[in-house]
Design an enzyme around this catalytic site. Structure first.
Site, PDB file in Angstrom:
ATOM      1  N   GLY A  14       0.208  -1.333  -0.262  1.00  0.00           N
ATOM      2  CA  GLY A  14       0.024  -0.224  -0.112  1.00  0.00           C
ATOM      3  C   GLY A  14       0.894   1.469  -0.033  1.00  0.00           C
ATOM      4  N   ASN A  16       1.996   2.725  -2.573  1.00  0.00           N
ATOM      5  CA  ASN A  16       1.001   3.263  -3.228  1.00  0.00           C
ATOM      6  C   ASN A  16      -0.233   4.414  -3.066  1.00  0.00           C
ATOM      7  OD1 ASN A  16       2.615   4.328  -6.078  1.00  0.00           O
ATOM      8  ND2 ASN A  16       2.834   2.507  -5.554  1.00  0.00           N
ATOM      9  N   MET A  90      -3.542  -7.274  -7.449  1.00  0.00           N
ATOM     10  CA  MET A  90      -2.598  -8.206  -8.199  1.00  0.00           C
ATOM     11  C   MET A  90      -4.060  -8.762  -9.497  1.00  0.00           C
ATOM     12  SD  MET A  90      -0.116  -7.277  -8.593  1.00  0.00           S
ATOM     13  CE  MET A  90       1.466  -6.599  -8.348  1.00  0.00           C
ATOM     14  N   ARG A  91      -5.450  -8.213  -9.613  1.00  0.00           N
ATOM     15  CA  ARG A  91      -6.412  -8.924 -10.258  1.00  0.00           C
ATOM     16  C   ARG A  91      -6.819  -8.691 -12.045  1.00  0.00           C
ATOM     17  NH1 ARG A  91      -9.289 -12.725  -8.058  1.00  0.00           N
ATOM     18  NH2 ARG A  91      -8.402 -12.481  -5.906  1.00  0.00           N
ATOM     19  N   HIS A 115       3.118   0.551 -12.928  1.00  0.00           N
ATOM     20  CA  HIS A 115       2.636  -0.642 -13.038  1.00  0.00           C
ATOM     21  C   HIS A 115       5.238  -0.013 -13.711  1.00  0.00           C
ATOM     22  CE1 HIS A 115       4.031  -4.427 -14.027  1.00  0.00           C
ATOM     23  NE2 HIS A 115       5.042  -4.081 -15.040  1.00  0.00           N
TER      24      HIS A 115
HETATM   25  C1  GAR Z   1       4.035  -0.772  -7.211  1.00  0.00           C
HETATM   26  O1  GAR Z   1       5.334  -1.691  -7.751  1.00  0.00           O
HETATM   27  C2  GAR Z   1       3.008  -1.086  -8.447  1.00  0.00           C
HETATM   28  O2  GAR Z   1       3.535  -1.076  -9.596  1.00  0.00           O
HETATM   29  C3  GAR Z   1       2.672  -2.664  -9.064  1.00  0.00           C
HETATM   30  O3  GAR Z   1       2.972  -3.480  -6.814  1.00  0.00           O
HETATM   31  C4  GAR Z   1       3.443  -1.829  -6.514  1.00  0.00           C
HETATM   32  C5  GAR Z   1       2.441  -2.696  -5.289  1.00  0.00           C
HETATM   33  O4  GAR Z   1       3.551  -1.892  -4.251  1.00  0.00           O
HETATM   34  N1  GAR Z   1       1.756  -2.825  -9.630  1.00  0.00           N
HETATM   35  C6  GAR Z   1       1.794  -3.976 -10.314  1.00  0.00           C
HETATM   36  O5  GAR Z   1       2.871  -5.198 -10.647  1.00  0.00           O
HETATM   37  C7  GAR Z   1       1.064  -3.964 -11.167  1.00  0.00           C
HETATM   38  N2  GAR Z   1       0.864  -5.096 -12.378  1.00  0.00           N
HETATM   39  P1  GAR Z   1       2.469  -0.739  -3.313  1.00  0.00           P
HETATM   40  O6  GAR Z   1       1.801  -1.745  -2.347  1.00  0.00           O
HETATM   41  O7  GAR Z   1       3.898  -0.871  -2.188  1.00  0.00           O
HETATM   42  O8  GAR Z   1       1.764   0.295  -3.627  1.00  0.00           O
END
Ligand code: GAR
Length: 205
Positions: A14, A16, A90-91, A115
Site C-alpha cells: 500500500g 502507492n 493483483m487481479r 506499473h
Molecule cells: C507497485 O510497484 C506497483 O507498481 C505494482 O505493485 C507494487 C505495489 O506496491 N503493480 C504491478 O505490478 C501491477 N502489475 P505498493 O503496495 O507498495 O503500492
C-alpha cells in the site's frame, strides 16, 4: 462542482495508496479518496488506510469472478465513484466490469493502473526483480488506462530511470517506488485540475 470521488484498489503493502491518500489531503476538497478496497484480508494497505481515516472494504473472491466483481460494482455505485486507481491490485478486471463502470461515465475509461516498468517491457508480477536480473539498461514507471489485459492498456505517462546494474535489488525497488509515488500523486493532482477531463458518475435512468 462536487469533489471528484476516487477509489483505490490494492492487494498488498500500500505504499502507492498511501502516497495518493497523502496527496488527496493537500488538494483542498477538490478530490476525495472515498475508499480503499482490497481482495486480501492480510494486506497491510487496509490498516494503513484506516490509520489515515480512510474507509476500507475487504472484498475477497469467495465465489466466481462474476460474483466478486458484482460485489465491487455495488460499492462503486453506492459511492458514485468517478475514478478507480489500481495500486498493486493483483487481479485482472473483466470486460463486463470495465463496460459497466464506463457506462456510468458516458463511456469514458476512468480506471488507471501504475506499473514498475517501461511497458510493454516486463508486464505482470515481479517486474522490478526481473528487470534487475536481466541487468536492463533502462527501467522506469508507467501509468496507463486499464483494459482486460495484464498491464496492456493505453499509456498515459511514462518516466525512465537509469539505475546502475551493479546496485542491489533493494536500491532499484526504493528508487522505482519513489518515482511511482511522485508520478501517481502528480496524476491524481492533475485530475483535480481537470486534466484529463472527468465524466462524473451518472446512472442512466
Ligand atoms: C507497485 O510497484 C506497483 O507498481 C505494482 O505493485 C507494487 C505495489 O506496491 N503493480 C504491478 O505490478 C501491477 N502489475 P505498493 O503496495 O507498495 O503500492
Amino acid at each position: 462542482m462536487r469533489p471528484l470521488r476516487v477509489a483505490i484498489f490494492a492487494s498488498g503493502t500500500g505504499s502507492n495508496a498511501l502516497a495518493l491518500i497523502n496527496k488527496a489531503q493537500t488538494l483542498s476538497g477538490a478530490l476525495e479518496i472515498s475508499f480503499v478496497l482490497s481482495d486480501k484480508a492480510m494486506a497491510p494497505v487496509l490498516k494503513k488506510a484506516q490509520e489515515m481515516s480512510v474507509r476500507t472494504y475487504l472484498v475477497e473472491k469467495k465465489l466466481d469472478r462474476h460474483n466478486h466483481e458484482q460485489e465491487i460494482l455495488k460499492l462503486l455505485r453506492e459511492h458514485r465513484i468517478d475514478w478507480i486507481f489500481l495500486a498493486g491490485y493483483m487481479r485482472l478486471l473483466s470486460g463486463s466490469f470495465l463496460r459497466q463502470f464506463s457506462s456510468w461515465h458516458e463511456g469514458a475509461s476512468q480506471i488507471v493502473n501504475i506499473h514498475p516498468s517501461l511497458l510493454p517491457a516486463y508486464p505482470g508480477a515481479e517486474a522490478i526483480a526481473r528487470a534487475h536480473q536481466d541487468r536492463a539498461s533502462q527501467t522506469g514507471v508507467t501509468v496507463h488506462f486499464v483494459d482486460e489485459g495484464m498491464d496492456t492498456g493505453e499509456i498515459i505517462i511514462q518516466e525512465a530511470l537509469n539505475l546502475p546494474s551493479e546496485a542491489p535489488l533493494s536500491d532499484w525497488v526504493d528508487a522505482i517506488h519513489r518515482l511511482e509515488h511522485r508520478m501517481y500523486s502528480n496524476f491524481l493532482e492533475s485530475l483535480s485540475l481537470g486534466k484529463p477531463r472527468t465524466f462524473y458518475f451518472e446512472e442512466n435512468p
